[in-house]
Design a protein around this motif. Structure first.
Motif, short mmCIF file in Angstrom:
data_model
loop_
_atom_site.label_atom_id
_atom_site.label_comp_id
_atom_site.label_asym_id
_atom_site.label_seq_id
_atom_site.Cartn_x
_atom_site.Cartn_y
_atom_site.Cartn_z
N VAL A 1 -0.52 -0.55 -1.23
CA VAL A 1 0.84 -0.20 -0.80
C VAL A 1 1.82 -0.36 -1.96
O VAL A 1 2.73 0.46 -2.12
N ILE B 1 0.56 6.38 4.53
CA ILE B 1 1.58 5.33 4.40
C ILE B 1 2.45 5.28 5.66
O ILE B 1 2.69 4.20 6.21
N LEU C 1 -6.47 2.53 4.12
CA LEU C 1 -5.19 2.71 4.79
C LEU C 1 -5.27 3.61 6.03
O LEU C 1 -4.30 3.72 6.76
N ASN D 1 -4.98 -4.09 0.74
CA ASN D 1 -3.94 -3.25 1.33
C ASN D 1 -2.59 -3.48 0.66
O ASN D 1 -1.85 -2.54 0.41
#
Length: 108
Positions: A47, A77, A28, A43
């Motif tokens: 997430v 994030i 990330l 990914n």
């Protein structure tokens, strides 16, 4: 309710001591559009897990920078947002129906 709290604490400790945070930092951090699309399954899973963590206030300590990290999970994030927005805009310009085209769709 005490059992749920205990399970959350165990899950939090397990995530802190596992390779999960290192994997998040690897996948990330510092992404390009190309790497985001090449690793879209990984990914997406990361997430989703992070999203679950943000929904459980007792797990929020994982989102903060821990001593062995160079950035917090929260910062990773937040850093994805502009890149994700750029990917969505590119896909809209190219007329994709889905947010992310799969590799099998690209080959057809």
């Amino acid at each position: 309710e005490n059992e749920v709290a205990a399970l959350i604490e165990i899950a939090t400790l397990a995530l802190e001591s596992s390779c999960f945070l290192n994997i998040c930092h690897t996948y990330l951090f510092g992404n390009s559009i190309k790497s985001l699309l090449e690793n879209q399954d990984m990914n997406s899973c990361l997430v989703k897990i992070c999203n679950l963590i943000t929904r459980c206030s007792k797990m929020h300590k994982i989102l903060h920078k821990l001593p062995h990290q160079y950035a917090s999970l929260y910062d990773l994030i937040i850093g994805l947002e502009p890149l994700a927005q750029e990917v969505l805009e590119l896909q809209e310009q190219e007329g994709y129906d889905s947010p992310v085209e799969t590799s099998s769709e690209q080959q057809q």
